[in-house]
Write a protein that holds these residues in place. Structure first.
Motif, short mmCIF file in Angstrom:
data_model
loop_
_atom_site.label_atom_id
_atom_site.label_comp_id
_atom_site.label_asym_id
_atom_site.label_seq_id
_atom_site.Cartn_x
_atom_site.Cartn_y
_atom_site.Cartn_z
N TYR A 236 -28.07 -14.75 -12.71
CA TYR A 236 -29.07 -15.79 -12.99
C TYR A 236 -28.60 -17.16 -12.52
O TYR A 236 -27.41 -17.36 -12.24
CB TYR A 236 -29.30 -15.88 -14.50
N ALA A 237 -29.55 -18.10 -12.51
CA ALA A 237 -29.19 -19.52 -12.44
C ALA A 237 -29.26 -20.03 -13.88
O ALA A 237 -29.60 -19.28 -14.81
CB ALA A 237 -30.17 -20.27 -11.53
N SER A 238 -28.96 -21.30 -14.09
CA SER A 238 -28.88 -21.82 -15.46
C SER A 238 -30.22 -21.85 -16.19
O SER A 238 -30.25 -21.97 -17.41
CB SER A 238 -28.27 -23.22 -15.45
N ASP A 239 -31.33 -21.72 -15.45
CA ASP A 239 -32.64 -21.66 -16.13
C ASP A 239 -32.73 -20.40 -17.02
O ASP A 239 -33.55 -20.35 -17.92
CB ASP A 239 -33.79 -21.68 -15.10
N ASN A 240 -31.89 -19.42 -16.75
CA ASN A 240 -31.87 -18.21 -17.58
C ASN A 240 -30.52 -18.04 -18.28
O ASN A 240 -30.07 -16.91 -18.50
CB ASN A 240 -32.15 -16.98 -16.71
N ASP A 242 -29.68 -18.43 -21.33
CA ASP A 242 -29.73 -17.68 -22.59
C ASP A 242 -29.79 -16.18 -22.34
O ASP A 242 -29.16 -15.39 -23.04
CB ASP A 242 -30.93 -18.14 -23.44
N THR A 251 -24.13 -16.87 -14.85
CA THR A 251 -25.01 -17.70 -14.03
C THR A 251 -24.21 -18.14 -12.79
O THR A 251 -22.98 -17.98 -12.74
CB THR A 251 -25.44 -18.96 -14.79
N ARG A 275 -35.79 -11.36 -11.20
CA ARG A 275 -36.62 -12.51 -11.51
C ARG A 275 -36.66 -13.54 -10.39
O ARG A 275 -37.53 -14.41 -10.37
CB ARG A 275 -36.07 -13.25 -12.74
N TYR A 276 -35.66 -13.49 -9.49
CA TYR A 276 -35.59 -14.52 -8.45
C TYR A 276 -36.13 -13.98 -7.13
O TYR A 276 -35.56 -13.06 -6.55
CB TYR A 276 -34.15 -14.99 -8.27
N VAL A 281 -31.97 -21.11 -5.24
CA VAL A 281 -31.67 -21.86 -6.47
C VAL A 281 -30.29 -21.47 -7.01
O VAL A 281 -29.53 -22.32 -7.51
CB VAL A 281 -32.79 -21.64 -7.54
N GLU A 285 -27.05 -24.14 -7.06
CA GLU A 285 -26.34 -24.39 -8.32
C GLU A 285 -24.83 -24.14 -8.15
O GLU A 285 -24.00 -24.91 -8.63
CB GLU A 285 -26.91 -23.47 -9.41
#
Ligand SMILES: [Zn+2]
Ligand SMILES: [Zn+2]
Length: 304
Positions: A236-240, A242, A251, A275-276, A281, A285
């Motif tokens: 993930y990137a930091s938007d995910n 959690d 991330t 999801r990406y 992105v 990051e």
């Protein structure tokens, strides 16, 4: 310099997508091929890559999530059909042993090669494979089940001979190995010529660390300090963030922090969440923390 490169066969995560295959890569070191992880579809990726199936001597499995091992029994079955006779060594968490055994008994009766299973202790860093030119160490990771990464290290090689100096001093061929090992040379007149006149330093040994899947481990850097190239999952990137925490993934920021703290040469990112649609992105990051970061993709080959 001898080849030491990585072929990416799959860099997606658990959910199948049209864009990425499940985790698998092949490490090529001086004519030898080692596979890391073997998700579903790996053998089709091998076909596309034109890697010679028969040259794969060992498979290292990081953990027993399907996206890292569902392709293994299929590939073993195909090796059988292709007439393989050389032993295949499989390394992985101990839980893989009985599963593999049962699958082979069910699906691969009459295999003409043996599959040798080596249980890896996923709780500590230890050398699990060694030959003349390299070692492979386990790297304990933190995921939802026993998981480890793998660290491939070349052994130091002997220095290069300066051919012109050998000719100049008429050193016989029979002495070249001794000179590579550090001997000086005494001429027929009794002059001692120092070893340094005959050799140039060997290439520095290279190293490659594979870390997937894992949550962020702040002190992981200690185990991979100074490796030339690191592959670290960045699901993930930091938007995910959690979600990363919940499923014990990393991330891009986490991966890049490990790369920065370990002073690695290059960072390669992968194990992208479905999801990406656009992984730029993730790359952006990572590069904010560790500029020498790259995205992996199926079919990509990079030098360590
Ligand atoms: Zn995974
Ligand atoms: Zn996993």
């Amino acid at each position: 310099m001898e080849p030491f490169r990585v072929h990416i066969l799959g860099c997606g995560s658990a959910l199948p997508t049209l864009k990425h295959n499940a985790s698998s890569q092949v490490v090529e070191i001086r004519e030898k091929l080692f596979m890391i992880d073997c998700g579903e579809g790996t053998q089709m990726q091998l076909r596309k890559s034109k890697i010679r199936f028969t040259k794969i001597s060992c498979v290292f499995i990081s953990h027993l999530h399907g996206d890292h091992c569902f392709g293994l029994i299929g590939m073993i079955s195909t090796f059988g059909m292709l007439g393989r006779t050389a032993t295949l060594r499989v390394y992985g968490p101990k839980e893989l042993g009985p599963v593999l055994d049962s699958q082979i008994k069910t699906f691969c009766q009459g295999l003409e090669f043996s599959v040798e299973f080596h249980a890896v202790d996923t709780t500590k860093k230890t050398v699990i494979y060694e030959d003349r030119s390299l070692t492979v160490e386990s790297i304990p990771l933190k995921h939802r089940m026993p998981t480890c990464g793998y660290l491939f290290r070349e052994k130091p090689t002997l220095p290069h001979i300066k051919r012109d100096m050998i000719d100049f001093y008429h050193v016989p061929i029979s002495q070249i190995n001794n000179i590579k090992l550090g001997a000086s040379w005494t001429t027929p007149d009794g002059d001692v010529i120092d070893n340094s006149r005959f050799v140039e330093p060997a290439d520095a040994p290279r190293s490659y660390a594979y870390c997937s899947d894992t949550r962020y481990i702040p002190d992981l850097y200690k185990l991979i300090e100074g490796v030339d190239t690191l592959y670290h999952e960045s699901t993930y990137a930091s938007d995910n963030a959690d979600r990363a925490r919940k499923y014990h993934h990393s991330t891009a920021r986490d991966a890049a922090s490990v790369a920065r703290d370990a002073h690695v040469g290059k960072l390669f990112l992968g194990h992208y969440s479905a999801r990406y649609n656009d992984e730029s992105v993730i790359l952006k990051e990572a590069q904010e923390i560790f500029p020498n970061s790259y995205l992996t993709n199926e079919g990509m080959v990079f030098d360590v």
